[in-house]
Design an enzyme around this catalytic site. Structure first.
Site, PDB file in Angstrom:
ATOM      1  N   LYS A  53      15.042 -29.593  -9.950  1.00  0.00           N
ATOM      2  CA  LYS A  53      15.561 -31.215  -9.843  1.00  0.00           C
ATOM      3  C   LYS A  53      16.751 -31.225 -10.767  1.00  0.00           C
ATOM      4  CE  LYS A  53      10.900 -32.931  -8.436  1.00  0.00           C
ATOM      5  NZ  LYS A  53       9.925 -33.880  -9.224  1.00  0.00           N
ATOM      6  N   GLN A  97       7.561 -36.540 -13.743  1.00  0.00           N
ATOM      7  CA  GLN A  97       6.693 -35.718 -12.986  1.00  0.00           C
ATOM      8  C   GLN A  97       5.598 -35.774 -13.524  1.00  0.00           C
ATOM      9  OE1 GLN A  97       8.555 -33.869 -11.407  1.00  0.00           O
ATOM     10  NE2 GLN A  97       6.548 -32.338 -10.709  1.00  0.00           N
ATOM     11  N   ASP A 120      10.456 -41.796  -6.932  1.00  0.00           N
ATOM     12  CA  ASP A 120       9.415 -41.091  -5.750  1.00  0.00           C
ATOM     13  C   ASP A 120       8.744 -42.180  -4.609  1.00  0.00           C
ATOM     14  OD1 ASP A 120       9.115 -38.402  -7.067  1.00  0.00           O
ATOM     15  OD2 ASP A 120       8.739 -38.799  -8.893  1.00  0.00           O
TER      16      ASP A 120
HETATM   17  N1  GUN Z   1       3.963 -33.449  -8.960  1.00  0.00           N
HETATM   18  C1  GUN Z   1       3.839 -32.401  -8.007  1.00  0.00           C
HETATM   19  N2  GUN Z   1       4.778 -33.259  -6.505  1.00  0.00           N
HETATM   20  C2  GUN Z   1       5.049 -34.547  -7.373  1.00  0.00           C
HETATM   21  C3  GUN Z   1       5.987 -35.161  -7.221  1.00  0.00           C
HETATM   22  O1  GUN Z   1       6.787 -35.303  -5.690  1.00  0.00           O
HETATM   23  N3  GUN Z   1       6.811 -35.925  -7.585  1.00  0.00           N
HETATM   24  C4  GUN Z   1       6.563 -35.808  -8.713  1.00  0.00           C
HETATM   25  N4  GUN Z   1       7.546 -37.048 -10.186  1.00  0.00           N
HETATM   26  N5  GUN Z   1       5.488 -35.693  -9.425  1.00  0.00           N
HETATM   27  C5  GUN Z   1       5.079 -34.644  -8.557  1.00  0.00           C
END
Ligand code: GUN
Length: 287
Positions: A53, A97, A120
């Protein structure tokens, strides 16, 4: 001929568009869109995702700030950081996350994020906006799934979509997006009976169960489109770790289109995160 949807290429095109728009934003506002990424603990998969990311933010000209907190971080400490980022006008997106360590209430932490910075799209306000068909920040993986579908299906309206999995991250929001496009949506889950026969009716299958090769070729109707969201790390007999999807796509030569794992939905998630960060940055100026 069955098409294998090239998620990497489609994500690359989206990132190019975002990169150009980020440049315009920086010229207009004199600052870069900025994303704060919070990782608690040392989950290896999360570490890889966070690094990807941050790297892609850099590519697109989005400023990113990484917060790597020790695994014994408690709720008040995490909440305090989130509150500080909520009131920082130079930060437009906040991403915590998941999964968080078990001693932290993840839902409470997501609630603490300013909905306008919730890139998100997991905050209840954004989930509510999605459910009621109002504009908000939409979860990245579901958004990526719809973009991939739009590359192979002209008109989603009236199609029967079967979603496998009811998670808040993928299953529920992707079902809402498909409903908004007037698909007939069936959401299945761990307690669903007769899953193969339900899937056999589907024009569109979105598999997000996290169960390797769950969906077999003989479940798939001729001409259906299969979007595979599952990514499970599996250790092969020779000791190598490989990523395996929820769908046995090698058995699906009769499908119209399928997504590979890796290289299908995965790259779209990050591209949509960049697009959401730009959107949140624009909202901070225009409401
Ligand atoms: N863990 C697995 N997928 C995601 C996601 O799309 N966003 C976040 N913040 N954590 C995750």
């Amino acid at each position: 001929m069955r098409k294998v949807i090239d998620g990497k290429q489609i994500a690359r095109e989206l990132i190019e568009t975002v990169t150009l728009e980020v440049r315009g934003f920086r010229e207009r506002h004199g600052l870069a869109p900025a994303l704060a990424v919070i990782l608690v603990g040392e989950d290896p998969a999360s570490d890889v995702y966070v690094r990807q990311k941050v790297k892609q933010c850099d590519v697109a000209g989005i400023r990113s700030v990484e917060y790597r907190l020790p695994k014994d971080t408690d709720e008040p400490m995490l909440r305090q950081l989130i509150h500080r980022l909520n009131s920082d006008k130079t930060v437009h997106g906040i991403l915590v996350q998941l999964p968080l360590p078990a001693h932290i209430d993840a839902a409470a932490m997501l609630d603490a994020i300013d909905p306008g910075k919730d890139v998100d799209g997991f905050h209840p306000v954004n989930m509510g906006r999605l459910s009621s068909g109002n504009e908000g920040l939409t979860p990245c993986t579901p958004l990526g799934c719809l973009m991939l579908l739009d590359t192979v299906i002209d008109e989603l309206r009236g199609k029967h979509a079967v979603v496998i999995g009811k998670s808040n991250i993928v299953g529920k929001p992707v079902a809402m997006l498909l409903l908004e496009r007037e698909c007939t949506v069936t959401v299945t889950h761990i307690a669903t009976r007769g899953l193969p026969d339900i899937v056999r009716h589907a024009d569109i299958v979105v598999a997000a169960a996290g169960s390797p090769s769950l969906v077999r070729g003989d479940w798939i109707k001729r001409g259906a489109v299969v979007i595979d969201v599952g990514i499970t790390r599996v250790q092969r007999a020779d000791g190598k770790t490989v990523l395996v999807g929820d769908c046995a796509i090698e058995e699906m030569a009769h499908a119209a289109a399928v997504t590979p794992v890796p290289g299908g939905v995965g790259p779209m998630t990050i591209a949509c995160l960049l697009a959401n960060t730009l959107k949140a940055a624009r909202m901070s100026f225009h409401g």
